[in-house]
Design a protein around this motif. Structure first.
Motif, mmCIF file in Angstrom:
data_model
loop_
_atom_site.group_PDB
_atom_site.id
_atom_site.type_symbol
_atom_site.label_atom_id
_atom_site.label_comp_id
_atom_site.label_asym_id
_atom_site.label_seq_id
_atom_site.Cartn_x
_atom_site.Cartn_y
_atom_site.Cartn_z
ATOM 1 N N ASP A 77 44.674 55.304 9.121
ATOM 2 C CA ASP A 77 44.192 54.453 8.034
ATOM 3 C C ASP A 77 43.558 55.321 6.951
ATOM 4 O O ASP A 77 42.763 56.212 7.248
ATOM 5 N N CYS A 78 43.903 55.045 5.697
ATOM 6 C CA CYS A 78 43.301 55.746 4.563
ATOM 7 C C CYS A 78 42.479 54.738 3.780
ATOM 8 O O CYS A 78 43.004 53.715 3.351
ATOM 9 N N ARG A 91 33.939 49.843 4.729
ATOM 10 C CA ARG A 91 35.297 50.216 4.366
ATOM 11 C C ARG A 91 35.702 49.581 3.039
ATOM 12 O O ARG A 91 35.481 48.393 2.809
ATOM 13 N N VAL A 92 36.346 50.376 2.168
ATOM 14 C CA VAL A 92 36.873 49.916 0.892
ATOM 15 C C VAL A 92 38.337 50.356 0.836
ATOM 16 O O VAL A 92 38.640 51.545 0.950
ATOM 17 N N LEU A 100 45.358 64.580 -3.050
ATOM 18 C CA LEU A 100 45.659 65.643 -2.085
ATOM 19 C C LEU A 100 45.433 65.174 -0.650
ATOM 20 O O LEU A 100 44.800 65.851 0.163
ATOM 21 N N ASN A 101 45.943 63.981 -0.350
ATOM 22 C CA ASN A 101 45.854 63.369 0.981
ATOM 23 C C ASN A 101 44.432 63.045 1.425
ATOM 24 O O ASN A 101 44.160 62.931 2.616
ATOM 25 N N VAL A 102 43.523 62.918 0.471
ATOM 26 C CA VAL A 102 42.134 62.576 0.791
ATOM 27 C C VAL A 102 41.725 61.373 -0.047
ATOM 28 O O VAL A 102 41.884 61.385 -1.265
ATOM 29 N N PRO A 103 41.194 60.311 0.576
ATOM 30 C CA PRO A 103 40.699 59.178 -0.207
ATOM 31 C C PRO A 103 39.472 59.612 -1.012
ATOM 32 O O PRO A 103 38.611 60.331 -0.511
ATOM 33 N N MET A 104 39.409 59.207 -2.273
ATOM 34 C CA MET A 104 38.292 59.574 -3.142
ATOM 35 C C MET A 104 38.079 58.511 -4.193
ATOM 36 O O MET A 104 38.933 57.668 -4.411
#
Length: 99
Positions: free
Chosen positions: A32-33, A42-43, A66-70
């Protein structure tokens, strides 16, 4: 009114990304991202929040980078609403400020 159009356009443009919110890892395991707010809740990707950072408030959207939630700033100020009438006064609508 212009800000509302920008917000609606941003939401509509991100809807296709919501289907790509999960990542399949090695062995077919789904990862999960999502982002988290200041309370740790969680958002989901694509959701907008008003953030306050270093005394500055702005609208930000949960996105992948870059594959990171931000959190990415999408508007320099937050949407807000206020009541023009106080208790006991007339219920006539107040005039909106010119943007």
């Amino acid at each position: 009114m212009r800000h509302a159009r920008v917000l609606i356009a941003t939401i509509l443009l991100t809807l296709p990304e919501l289907g790509l919110a999960d990542v399949e890892g090695p062995g077919g395991k789904t990862i999960d991202c999502y982002c988290t707010d200041k309370s740790g809740a969680r958002v989901e990707l694509g959701e907008l929040r008003c953030l306050q950072v270093d005394g500055r408030m702005f609208m930000a959207q949960c996105q992948m980078s870059l594959n990171v939630p931000m959190w990415r700033e999408v508007q320099s100020s937050c949407l807000s609403a206020s009541l023009g009438a106080t208790a006991g006064s007339s219920a006539a609508p107040s005039e909106l400020p010119h943007l």
